[in-house]
Design a protein around this motif. Structure first.
Motif, mmCIF file in Angstrom:
data_model
loop_
_atom_site.group_PDB
_atom_site.id
_atom_site.type_symbol
_atom_site.label_atom_id
_atom_site.label_comp_id
_atom_site.label_asym_id
_atom_site.label_seq_id
_atom_site.Cartn_x
_atom_site.Cartn_y
_atom_site.Cartn_z
ATOM 1 N N ALA A 1 65.975 11.096 80.958
ATOM 2 C CA ALA A 1 64.825 11.099 80.044
ATOM 3 C C ALA A 1 65.183 11.947 78.874
ATOM 4 C CB ALA A 1 63.519 11.500 80.851
ATOM 5 N N GLY A 2 65.820 13.083 79.216
ATOM 6 C CA GLY A 2 66.355 13.918 78.051
ATOM 7 C C GLY A 2 67.193 13.365 77.000
ATOM 8 N N ALA A 3 68.152 12.592 77.851
ATOM 9 C CA ALA A 3 69.169 11.754 77.087
ATOM 10 C C ALA A 3 68.540 10.869 76.067
ATOM 11 C CB ALA A 3 70.309 11.079 77.974
ATOM 12 N N ILE A 4 67.571 10.122 76.731
ATOM 13 C CA ILE A 4 66.653 9.070 75.952
ATOM 14 C C ILE A 4 66.032 9.546 74.586
ATOM 15 C CG2 ILE A 4 65.085 6.923 76.092
ATOM 16 C CD1 ILE A 4 66.024 6.548 78.979
ATOM 17 N N ILE A 5 65.379 10.839 74.976
ATOM 18 C CA ILE A 5 64.680 11.224 74.195
ATOM 19 C C ILE A 5 65.349 11.953 72.776
ATOM 20 C CG2 ILE A 5 63.095 13.271 73.455
ATOM 21 C CD1 ILE A 5 62.143 13.038 76.450
ATOM 22 N N GLY A 6 66.527 12.776 73.311
ATOM 23 C CA GLY A 6 67.364 13.307 72.226
ATOM 24 C C GLY A 6 67.969 12.144 71.601
ATOM 25 N N PHE A 7 68.219 10.861 72.133
ATOM 26 C CA PHE A 7 69.071 9.846 71.476
ATOM 27 C C PHE A 7 68.229 9.363 70.111
ATOM 28 C CE2 PHE A 7 70.144 5.212 70.768
ATOM 29 C CZ PHE A 7 71.426 5.622 70.504
ATOM 30 N N PHE A 8 66.955 8.964 70.710
ATOM 31 C CA PHE A 8 66.036 8.504 69.687
ATOM 32 C C PHE A 8 65.571 9.409 68.494
ATOM 33 C CE2 PHE A 8 65.813 5.151 73.146
ATOM 34 C CZ PHE A 8 66.145 3.834 71.984
ATOM 35 N N LEU A 9 65.732 10.480 69.074
ATOM 36 C CA LEU A 9 65.083 11.590 67.818
ATOM 37 C C LEU A 9 66.399 11.903 66.870
ATOM 38 C CD1 LEU A 9 63.264 14.275 69.938
ATOM 39 C CD2 LEU A 9 62.247 12.588 68.300
ATOM 40 N N LEU A 10 67.492 11.754 67.262
ATOM 41 C CA LEU A 10 68.694 12.317 66.656
ATOM 42 C C LEU A 10 69.677 11.123 66.338
ATOM 43 C CD1 LEU A 10 69.117 15.680 68.570
ATOM 44 C CD2 LEU A 10 68.071 15.230 66.304
ATOM 45 N N LYS A 11 69.644 10.105 66.847
ATOM 46 C CA LYS A 11 70.559 8.838 66.604
ATOM 47 C C LYS A 11 71.154 8.767 65.155
ATOM 48 C CE LYS A 11 67.518 5.019 66.927
ATOM 49 N NZ LYS A 11 67.639 4.509 65.757
ATOM 50 N N ASP A 12 70.316 8.883 64.049
ATOM 51 C CA ASP A 12 70.468 8.491 62.780
ATOM 52 C C ASP A 12 71.029 9.710 62.118
ATOM 53 O OD1 ASP A 12 69.380 6.009 62.811
ATOM 54 O OD2 ASP A 12 67.371 6.840 62.250
ATOM 55 N N ALA A 13 71.050 11.064 62.915
ATOM 56 C CA ALA A 13 71.683 12.253 62.000
ATOM 57 C C ALA A 13 73.140 12.651 62.797
ATOM 58 C CB ALA A 13 70.508 13.370 62.303
#
Length: 404
Positions: free
Chosen positions: A108-120
């Motif tokens: 869940a942490g990986a998914i949350i972090g990815f969608f928050l930061l994938k563009d950065a």
């Protein structure tokens, strides 16, 4: 690299450093209580990090590549010699459930972090795969998935720095968690209470890793079997890789089959577990495999600390530290909430989370240092299972993230 005291081509000096510092870390852990509480794995990581940042040792060398290419693959089967699936379930079924609940927190942490930061963060899909595997299994999974997804060297180095810094900080948090009154009063702590009654005069790490009867036959069979499993697994993965088509023009099913069957680390993990479960009597009679595998993993702990340049993470991608922090914090929150909901003890929750984030070595080290003796073998078995699960979940996350 050229300005370091030890040069990248000083092969014997670098091997002496790797093996020597791993040995010192183990010695300190078993000799002193403070080191046992920190754990030898953290000492190995931090020591290598300091020496590389002080320009004593180079950050890149062929010796380090050899550890990734040969030492890690050999460590996997040696550590999996205890991974009898039937035995894990029979002896550790309750703790296994807590481990999977904690692994859900990692995912869940990986998914949350990815969608928050994938563009950065460029290449975050690769980091997401590596860190998901690592934070369910351990450093072995990080190495396997970094190789699998062909992550660039600088990205791997920055991820290693973030991982090491966060992992060291998190272990300290887990260590002090039982001492926090607000946490302690909300969970039952039978193992802490039992350890408090026992004498704490003896170093628990030293007690656990005491001398065992190991014969030449044990060493020969352990190493010979490990080499054979690696050779057969890697060759089978290579054959499947040539037989099963993959690429943008191929169907989804072919690409998935290629990703699973052509992955040499997944193949090694799967074959080893099958062999160990089928021929359990043979592997149960082998002594020394756990010690050999653990020492090899200590070499890897040293190596992943080497490229951890403190300035690199701030220069290349400071947001990677934010990403792994999101993963670790989510793992902790999910573990505590679900652990409380399903009435697990605080010790079981802490060790399950530790086994996810750091692997069986650090989880067992914590159980040993805390004196939770009844949980040492179960968390070792379950943490070992994490090596298997981590590769599969990390691979799935990596393939999914790469579609965005």
């Amino acid at each position: 690299m050229s300005h370091t005291l030890i040069k990248p081509d000083d092969t014997w000096l670098l091997w002496a450093f790797l093996t020597g510092w791993a040995a010192i870390s183990i010695y300190l852990e078993q000799k002193y209580k403070w080191a046992a509480k920190v754990s030898g794995a953290i000492i190995a990581l931090v020591g290598a990090m300091l020496l590389s940042n002080l320009y004593i040792i180079p950050t890149e060398a062929s010796v380090y590549d050899a550890v990734w290419s040969y030492v890690v693959p050999l460590a996997i089967p040696l550590l999996l010699f205890q991974a009898n699936i039937k035995k894990i379930w029979n002896e550790s079924g309750r703790l296994l459930i807590m481990f999977f609940l904690s692994a859900a927190g990692t995912t869940a942490g990986a998914i949350i972090g990815f969608f928050l930061l994938k563009d950065a963060i460029p290449g975050l899909e690769k980091v997401g795969a590596m860190m998901t595997g690592s934070y369910i299994g351990g450093g072995v999974n990080f190495a396997a998935l970094a190789t699998k997804f062909e992550a660039p060297g600088q990205l791997v180095s920055a991820a290693v720095v973030s991982d090491n810094m966060m992992m060291a900080l998190y272990f300290f948090v887990l260590m002090i968690l039982p001492a926090i009154h607000v946490i302690r009063k909300r969970f039952h702590t039978p193992y802490i209470d039992e350890a408090a009654k026992a004498s704490n005069a003896e170093n628990q790490a030293s007690s656990y890793w005491k001398r065992r009867e190991v014969s030449l036959k044990d060493i020969a069979l352990s190493i010979g079997t490990a080499f054979t499993l690696v050779a057969v697994s890697f060759k089978m993965a290579e054959l499947f890789g040539t037989m099963i088509p993959s690429g943008e023009n191929e169907t989804f099913i072919f690409n998935v089959l290629h990703g699973i069957l052509a992955d040499k680390y997944l193949m090694l993990t799967t074959i080893t577990v099958l062999v160990v479960t089928i021929f359990s009597r043979f592997f149960e009679q082998l002594n020394g495999a756990q010690e050999l595998g653990t020492f090899l993993i200590y070499l890897f702990f040293v190596v992943i600390g080497v490229p951890a340049s403190i300035t690199l993470i701030f220069q290349k991608s400071p947001l990677l530290l934010v990403f792994v922090a999101i993963m670790v914090l989510t793992n902790l929150c999910v573990s505590l909430v679900l652990g409380k909901l399903f009435k697990f003890s605080l010790e079981e929750i802490i060790l399950a989370s530790n086994a996810n984030i750091g692997g069986p070595t650090t989880a067992a080290a914590m159980a040993i240092s805390k004196g939770w003796t009844k949980l040492i073998v179960p968390i070792l078995l379950i943490g070992t299972l994490g090596y298997i699960v981590g590769n599969y979940v990390g691979s799935a996350i990596g393939y999914w993230f790469s579609t965005f």
